[in-house]
Every structure is written in C-alpha cells, then in structure tokens.
Design an enzyme around this catalytic site. Structure first.
Site, PDB file in Angstrom:
ATOM      1  N   HIS A 340       0.856  -1.199   0.000  1.00 21.81           N
ATOM      2  CA  HIS A 340       0.000   0.000   0.000  1.00 21.81           C
ATOM      3  C   HIS A 340       0.892   1.249   0.000  1.00 21.81           C
ATOM      4  O   HIS A 340       1.764   1.408   0.856  1.00 21.81           O
ATOM      5  CB  HIS A 340      -0.936  -0.004   1.209  1.00 21.81           C
ATOM      6  CG  HIS A 340      -1.960   1.073   1.121  1.00 21.81           C
ATOM      7  ND1 HIS A 340      -3.158   0.894   0.458  1.00 21.81           N
ATOM      8  CD2 HIS A 340      -1.943   2.360   1.519  1.00 21.81           C
ATOM      9  CE1 HIS A 340      -3.841   2.029   0.491  1.00 21.81           C
ATOM     10  NE2 HIS A 340      -3.119   2.939   1.113  1.00 21.81           N
ATOM     11  N   ALA A 341       0.660   2.124  -0.972  1.00 20.01           N
ATOM     12  CA  ALA A 341       1.566   3.259  -1.184  1.00 20.01           C
ATOM     13  C   ALA A 341       1.667   4.151   0.051  1.00 20.01           C
ATOM     14  O   ALA A 341       0.662   4.435   0.708  1.00 20.01           O
ATOM     15  CB  ALA A 341       1.074   4.082  -2.367  1.00 20.01           C
ATOM     16  N   HIS A 371      -0.187  11.775  -5.769  1.00 19.36           N
ATOM     17  CA  HIS A 371      -0.691  11.837  -4.392  1.00 19.36           C
ATOM     18  C   HIS A 371       0.481  11.706  -3.398  1.00 19.36           C
ATOM     19  O   HIS A 371       0.616  12.510  -2.470  1.00 19.36           O
ATOM     20  CB  HIS A 371      -1.720  10.716  -4.179  1.00 19.36           C
ATOM     21  CG  HIS A 371      -2.213  10.617  -2.776  1.00 19.36           C
ATOM     22  ND1 HIS A 371      -3.383  11.227  -2.351  1.00 19.36           N
ATOM     23  CD2 HIS A 371      -1.683  10.020  -1.676  1.00 19.36           C
ATOM     24  CE1 HIS A 371      -3.540  10.993  -1.059  1.00 19.36           C
ATOM     25  NE2 HIS A 371      -2.530  10.247  -0.629  1.00 19.36           N
ATOM     26  N   GLU A 372       1.305  10.713  -3.615  1.00 17.49           N
ATOM     27  CA  GLU A 372       2.417  10.471  -2.679  1.00 17.49           C
ATOM     28  C   GLU A 372       3.409  11.633  -2.685  1.00 17.49           C
ATOM     29  O   GLU A 372       3.906  12.037  -1.636  1.00 17.49           O
ATOM     30  CB  GLU A 372       3.140   9.160  -3.020  1.00 17.49           C
ATOM     31  CG  GLU A 372       2.284   7.912  -2.827  1.00 17.49           C
ATOM     32  CD  GLU A 372       1.631   7.833  -1.457  1.00 17.49           C
ATOM     33  OE1 GLU A 372       2.222   8.283  -0.470  1.00 17.49           O
ATOM     34  OE2 GLU A 372       0.494   7.334  -1.374  1.00 17.49           O
ATOM     35  N   HIS A 375       2.603  14.413  -0.378  1.00 15.45           N
ATOM     36  CA  HIS A 375       3.108  14.249   0.993  1.00 15.45           C
ATOM     37  C   HIS A 375       4.586  14.644   1.067  1.00 15.45           C
ATOM     38  O   HIS A 375       5.017  15.351   1.969  1.00 15.45           O
ATOM     39  CB  HIS A 375       3.006  12.783   1.426  1.00 15.45           C
ATOM     40  CG  HIS A 375       1.607  12.277   1.619  1.00 15.45           C
ATOM     41  ND1 HIS A 375       0.712  12.880   2.465  1.00 15.45           N
ATOM     42  CD2 HIS A 375       0.952  11.202   1.095  1.00 15.45           C
ATOM     43  CE1 HIS A 375      -0.431  12.194   2.460  1.00 15.45           C
ATOM     44  NE2 HIS A 375      -0.317  11.181   1.625  1.00 15.45           N
ATOM     45  N   GLU A 399      -3.303  14.966   2.755  1.00 13.15           N
ATOM     46  CA  GLU A 399      -3.769  14.112   1.653  1.00 13.15           C
ATOM     47  C   GLU A 399      -4.183  14.916   0.429  1.00 13.15           C
ATOM     48  O   GLU A 399      -4.362  14.364  -0.651  1.00 13.15           O
ATOM     49  CB  GLU A 399      -4.969  13.268   2.117  1.00 13.15           C
ATOM     50  CG  GLU A 399      -4.713  12.396   3.333  1.00 13.15           C
ATOM     51  CD  GLU A 399      -3.601  11.371   3.118  1.00 13.15           C
ATOM     52  OE1 GLU A 399      -3.335  11.012   1.963  1.00 13.15           O
ATOM     53  OE2 GLU A 399      -2.984  10.948   4.117  1.00 13.15           O
ATOM     54  N   HIS A 502      -6.534   0.400   5.585  1.00 16.14           N
ATOM     55  CA  HIS A 502      -6.543   1.375   6.673  1.00 16.14           C
ATOM     56  C   HIS A 502      -7.161   0.848   7.968  1.00 16.14           C
ATOM     57  O   HIS A 502      -6.989   1.459   9.015  1.00 16.14           O
ATOM     58  CB  HIS A 502      -7.261   2.652   6.204  1.00 16.14           C
ATOM     59  CG  HIS A 502      -6.619   3.244   4.984  1.00 16.14           C
ATOM     60  ND1 HIS A 502      -6.700   2.647   3.742  1.00 16.14           N
ATOM     61  CD2 HIS A 502      -5.854   4.350   4.820  1.00 16.14           C
ATOM     62  CE1 HIS A 502      -6.028   3.369   2.861  1.00 16.14           C
ATOM     63  NE2 HIS A 502      -5.502   4.407   3.481  1.00 16.14           N
ATOM     64  N   TYR A 512      -9.148  11.559   4.105  1.00 18.85           N
ATOM     65  CA  TYR A 512      -9.360  11.497   2.649  1.00 18.85           C
ATOM     66  C   TYR A 512     -10.662  12.192   2.264  1.00 18.85           C
ATOM     67  O   TYR A 512     -10.781  12.760   1.188  1.00 18.85           O
ATOM     68  CB  TYR A 512      -9.364  10.044   2.158  1.00 18.85           C
ATOM     69  CG  TYR A 512      -8.094   9.312   2.513  1.00 18.85           C
ATOM     70  CD1 TYR A 512      -6.891   9.615   1.890  1.00 18.85           C
ATOM     71  CD2 TYR A 512      -8.095   8.340   3.509  1.00 18.85           C
ATOM     72  CE1 TYR A 512      -5.722   8.952   2.239  1.00 18.85           C
ATOM     73  CE2 TYR A 512      -6.928   7.678   3.858  1.00 18.85           C
ATOM     74  CZ  TYR A 512      -5.745   7.993   3.214  1.00 18.85           C
ATOM     75  OH  TYR A 512      -4.589   7.344   3.566  1.00 18.85           O
TER      76      TYR A 512
HETATM   77  O1  X8Z Z   1      -4.257   5.332   1.136  1.00 18.47           O
HETATM   78  C1  X8Z Z   1      -4.200   6.158   0.240  1.00 18.47           C
HETATM   79  C2  X8Z Z   1      -2.851   6.620  -0.299  1.00 18.47           C
HETATM   80  C3  X8Z Z   1      -1.825   6.662   0.752  1.00 18.47           C
HETATM   81  S1  X8Z Z   1      -2.088   7.932   1.905  1.00 18.47           S
HETATM   82  C4  X8Z Z   1      -2.376   5.683  -1.366  1.00 18.47           C
HETATM   83  N1  X8Z Z   1      -5.327   6.611  -0.346  1.00 18.47           N
HETATM   84  C5  X8Z Z   1      -6.648   6.157   0.084  1.00 18.47           C
HETATM   85  C6  X8Z Z   1      -6.890   4.709  -0.295  1.00 18.47           C
HETATM   86  O2  X8Z Z   1      -6.094   4.117  -1.018  1.00 18.47           O
HETATM   87  O3  X8Z Z   1      -7.898   4.141   0.128  1.00 18.47           O
HETATM   88  C7  X8Z Z   1      -5.415   7.597  -1.407  1.00 18.47           C
HETATM   89  C8  X8Z Z   1      -6.855   7.626  -1.804  1.00 18.47           C
HETATM   90  C9  X8Z Z   1      -7.609   7.072  -0.634  1.00 18.47           C
HETATM   91 ZN    ZN Z   2      -1.859   9.852   1.244  1.00 15.87          ZN
END
Ligand code: X8Z
Ligand code: ZN
Length: 605
Positions: A340-341, A371-372, A375, A399, A502, A512
C-alpha cells in the site's frame, strides 16, 4: 499515507515536576521541556522510523519483533511526555508553546494506557495486523494462491461476473482472523484514550480539528448533504448502464450496486468501468494514460519523475538524491512488503524522504504517485519547523495537495508533457462530459466511502456497534452512504473491513474525505487567483508560480497554526464547503439529470 513519528523525550523535568506541585512550574521549565522534546525527536525519531521502514519493506518474524518493540517504547515515551505536558496546563504560555503542548497530548492514534504490559500487547497486535494485511494472500482449493495485487488484476480488468466474484471473495477471506485481534486492540485503545482525558477513541480521533469533536462531525455531515445529490445522480446513471450491460439478474434497477462489478476491490473508484458507463467514449477520442505509458515505454521511475516535474514547474525545490536512492518503486519478487503506497519523512533534519510503492505502469498509479509526492513535498516544505509543528495543517491537508495536482492533469497539460498531440488535446477537450465523467468516477465516488469508513470505526470504538454485528454494520453503512452491497451474503463469520488496508493499518480515513472536499476548494480559488477564465476542469496549475507560491507558503506553515489559518492563506476563506466540487462538476450534473430523467433513482435499504 503519511508516516511521521513524533518522539518525545523522557526529560529531566519529570524529576523536578514530580517532586513539586503543579503551580511551581515556570516558564523556564517549559522552555527546557520543549527543548528536550525537540532534541529527543531529532535524535530518536530517525531510528524509530528506520525500524518501521525495515518492518514494512521486509516482513519477517524478526523485523516484526523489532517493530513491535520500538513501537511499544516509542508509545510509552510519548505517553510519559503527554503527561508532562499536562503539568503546564495552568501556566501562561505563548500561543506557539500552548499549541506544542496540545499537540503532544493529542498526537496518538491508538494509545494504550500508561502500562508496560498493555503497551506491549497493543504494539504486538497492531504490528501483527499490518503484517497480516501486507503479507496477505489467499489460496484456493485448487492450490492456486493470489495476493492483493494479483486479485486486483482481475477485479480492475475482468468483466466476467463469476471471475470477479471469486476474486472478491478470495481477497476478503483475509479479514476473518483479524476480528478478535482488532477488537482487543480497540479495547486497549479505548482505555488509553480515557486515560488521556478523552471520552474514548472516537473522541480522540475527532478532536484533532481545532474545534470540538461534535462540531467537526456536524461540519462533515453538512458538507456531505451538499455533495450527495451529485453522487446520487452518478450512482443512478452508473446503475442504469451496468444494468444494460449485465442484465436484471446481476444489476437490479432499484437496488444497491454489487461491489465486485465496480472495477475496484472496495468499490471506492469506478474509473476502471469508464467505458461501460460512458459508452460514447468508444466513438469519441479520450485519453488513455495507461496506453500512453505502455506505448512510450515509460518506466516506474520515469513516472515518478513526471510527478516531480509538476511540482518543480510551480517553484518547488527538487527532491534530494536520497529520495531516488532509498525509495521503493517496484514490487520486489523475493520478499513480502506492505505494498500500500506511502510517503515517509524518516529524518527531517537530513531531508531523508522516501516513498514506498509497488508501482504498476498504469493511469491509476500515475495518479497515486502524484498523491504520494504531495506528501513528500509537504514534508520538504515544513521540515525547517520545530518537530512538533511538522505535520499537515490537519491530516486532510496532507492528503489534499497531491490530489489537487491531479485535477490539473488536463488535456493541455498532457500536451505540454508530450503525452498527446495538439490535435488530440483539442479533440478531447471537445468532450467535456467525458473528461468530467472520468474524474467523477474517482473524485466523486470516493466521497461517501471516505465518510462512512470512520463512521463504522466510530460505532465500533464507542460500543454502539455490538461485537456480533461488526460486519453487518459495515455493510449497512456502505449501503446507506454509497448504495453498494456485497456480492453474496456476508455473515459475522467474515470481517470485511479487515480487507481494506486502513483498518488493520490503523490509518484514520476522514482525512481522505476532507482532502476530496478541500482539493476542489483549493483548485477553484487558485484558478480564480491565476485569472483563469474558463471551465474549472480545463484549468491547470502546472507551471504557475502564483499557485506554487500559495501552496508552498501554506505547506510551510505545517501544523503551527489552526488549520483554518492555513485554509485562509490558500483560499481566503475559513470554512469547508461542498460548493466547489459541485461547481466543478456542474456540466456533468446537468448531463446526468437529463440521462436519468426516465430512470428511478435511489436504492431501497
Ligand atoms: O491510502 C491512500 C494513499 C496513501 S495515503 C495511497 N489513499 C486512500 C486509499 O487508497 O484508500 C489515497 C486515496 C484514498
Ligand atoms: Zn496519502
């Protein structure tokens, strides 16, 4: 996700404070205390971050042991210092000092009570949950095994309902064993939150927004009321089109949408089914970034370079060489990593910034890279501040900036970077609805999902959701907010929330939601400030120094002031509003309303 570790010191002041009464703390004590916290953060922070980095890049028995141990000691240290911070409650301080003290007390996500055994237990559980997700795979009876990325290949691309169902169900098996661990973690976290003076975890989580928790919760619901008509119109249209494609048996016209058909494991973005819901995209030209990446043979690192270039074009400083040397861009074949990024601020004093991501060469990951880097450039902009102020104005800001840039990936921008020709750009621009539809399938679809996720957690945290209805409550909320249902009956044997990073990763999700609302407010005000005169979806802040200056100066504030100050610096206003996202999609909404005229919208719950 953002990783940053606020380490607080066991300082000499403990001794002096514990021996004296509260009234006797002086300004000098406070200064000494904050100096020591700073010194300790600068010294210990990078080591703890390194332990976490190793734990996420090499998931092994030993690395998890180390992470659990570091996690425990870091938390106990932080708890100790939050107690010390409370000793200064009655002292007159500068606003900056007061804020630092408050931040020390509220920086926890899952605090244990101040107890060695419970801190150890909690740290082991949270380490284990994250590793269960990161190393997660499911093997079918025929012996074939799939990890998340392999399942996503199917979910994102297949149109065969049976194959989709199998992949969806396969991945969701991984939640089952998480349930008892998760509930024990919540139990300990609630105790810890109460010890810190909060009314449980939910109160702790929603008290971080420079206003009382109840007020904040009302704010986010108010904004959702503004956005919901847009979402409902999109839902209605997508359901109508999917019904035509799959038939009544699979997609019924008055029910919620089955999640496995939406082109994303969690149904949180529907852009992979763009061609199904906007059939005219087949006749008219539309930009397929995935295809361009393939055709131009763009590597994973080059994808990151394009994103860096966007930031540089607005006046940001280039990333340090260590970013390129130490980041993980490509999924290793020989070991388990948390794919997960995420973006890391490992050593602020040395500007040691990294991303960790298993980049796939497609449009979705091109967006995620932006997105990354949002940050990463945020870290770089605030790393000059005292460590306690190194953070987003609120977690939603952190975010939002990368997402803000993705609104500027317009046809003109793609022409500028050589992805498409001038003629192609003009052709694509003619189909505004196609462009907006593409954006909405990600940017609008995610909004109710990002809101409901922490509503589920809040119910679990405050005990309103019983232990024997955890999965039911997850699907009830998904149905109510998103109009999405599971593809088959999901009993309490399952723990479907665990199949989303998450939840086992303990990353709050309201951030988010905030980001997806604020990014449009940022975009609208920057485009207006730039003097852009045209539809908002054609505005790109690429190469614009005015926009760059606004963003950099906002980022440079870190979390040194209430988020409303940062918001005002950027937008001239202090309030969240759904009006910008609604304005942005206005032409699409009109189109959807006309399309839906003879359809019955909404879903029975
Ligand atoms: O978790 C993330 C990023 C890392 S902060 C990749 N996002 C959420 C997800 O993947 O559920 C970005 C969009 C929403
Ligand atoms: Zn993020």
């Amino acid at each position: 996700m953002k990783k940053f570790f606020t380490l607080v010191a066991i300082s000499a002041i403990v001794t002096s404070c514990s021996q004296t009464s509260e009234q006797s703390v002086s300004e000098a004590d406070l200064k000494l205390f904050l100096d020591e916290v700073e010194e300790s953060n600068l010294k210990e922070g990078p080591i703890v971050s390194s332990a976490y980095w190793i734990g996420s890049n090499f998931i092994t028995f030993d690395s998890q042991n180390i992470v659990a141990d570091y996690g425990k000691r870091y938390t106990l240290k932080s708890l100790e210092d939050s107690k010390k911070a409370a000793l200064f409650n009655d002292l007159e301080t500068s606003p900056s000092q007061r804020r630092q003290l408050e931040l020390l007390k509220s920086s926890f996500v899952m605090p244990p009570p101040f107890n060695d055994e419970l801190a150890g237990e909690l740290s082991s559980i949270s380490t284990k949950l994250e590793a269960m997700y990161g190393a997660g795979e499911h093997c079918f009876e025929d012996g074939e095994c799939f990890d998340l990325e392999a399942f996503e290949q199917i979910i994102d691309n297949s149109r065969n309902p049976d194959e989709l169902l199998r992949a969806w169900q396969g991945w969701h098996e991984i939640g089952k064993p998480m349930r008892p661990l998760y509930m024990r973690m919540v139990e300990i976290g609630n105790q810890g939150s109460e010890e810190l003076g909060y009314d449980g975890l939910s109160d702790l989580w929603f008290s971080k927004y420079d206003m009382p928790a109840e007020e904040f919760l009302e704010e986010i619901d108010r904004v959702w009321d503004e956005v919901k008509p847009l979402y409902d119109a999109l839902h209605c249209h997508v359901r109508g089109e999917l019904n035509e494609y799959y038939g009544d048996e699979i997609v019924s016209l008055d029910e919620s949408l089955p999640v496995h058909l939406l082109g994303n494991m969690w149904g949180q973005s529907w852009s992979n089914i763009y061609d199904l819901v906007y059939p005219s995209s087949i006749e008219t030209s539309s930009v397929d970034v995935t295809k361009i990446i393939e055709e131009k043979n763009i590597s994973e690192i080059e994808m990151v370079e394009y994103a860096e270039d966007f930031f540089l074009s607005m006046g940001f400083e280039p990333l340090p060489s260590t970013f390129w040397e130490r980041s993980l861009f490509v999924k290793p074949e020989d070991r388990s990593v948390v794919c997960h990024a995420s973006a890391w601020n490992l050593d602020p004093a040395k500007n040691d910034l990294r991303i960790k991501m298993c980049i796939e060469k497609n449009e979705e990951d091109f967006i995620t890279i932006h997105h990354e880097l949002g940050h990463i450039f945020y870290y770089q902009a605030y790393n000059h501040l005292p460590t306690l102020f190194q953070g987003g104005a609120n977690d939603g800001f952190h975010e939002a900036f990368g997402d803000l840039l993705t609104l500027s990936i317009t046809p003109d921008y793609l022409k500028n970077i050589g992805f498409i020709s001038e003629v192609e750009a003009e052709e694509v621009k003619e189909d505004a609805i196609g462009l907006l539809m593409k954006q909405a399938l990600e940017g609008v679809v995610v909004v109710p999902w990002a809101l409901m996720l922490d509503k589920w957690r809040a119910g679990v945290f405050n005990g309103e959701t019983r232990q024997d209805e955890l999965n039911q409550s997850w699907w009830d909320l998904r149905e109510s907010y998103q109009g999405i249902k599971p593809p088959s009956n999901r009993s309490e044997e399952y723990f479907d929330p665990g199949a989303k990073y998450h939840i086992p990763g303990n990353t709050p999700y309201t951030r988010y939601y905030l980001a997806r609302i604020m990014q449009y407010q940022f975009h609208e005000s920057l485009c207006n400030g730039m003097g852009f005169d045209g539809p908002l979806h054609e505005c790109s802040i690429y190469g614009n120094e005015y926009a760059g200056e606004k963003i950099i100066s906002t980022m440079a504030m870190g979390q040194s002031a209430p988020w409303q100050d940062a918001f005002e610096n950027l937008t001239g206003t202090r309030k969240l509003s759904g009006s910008s996202i609604v304005n942005y999609y206005e032409p699409l909404k009109e189109w959807l309303d006309a399309k839906n005229e003879n359809r019955i919208c909404g879903w029975s719950e």
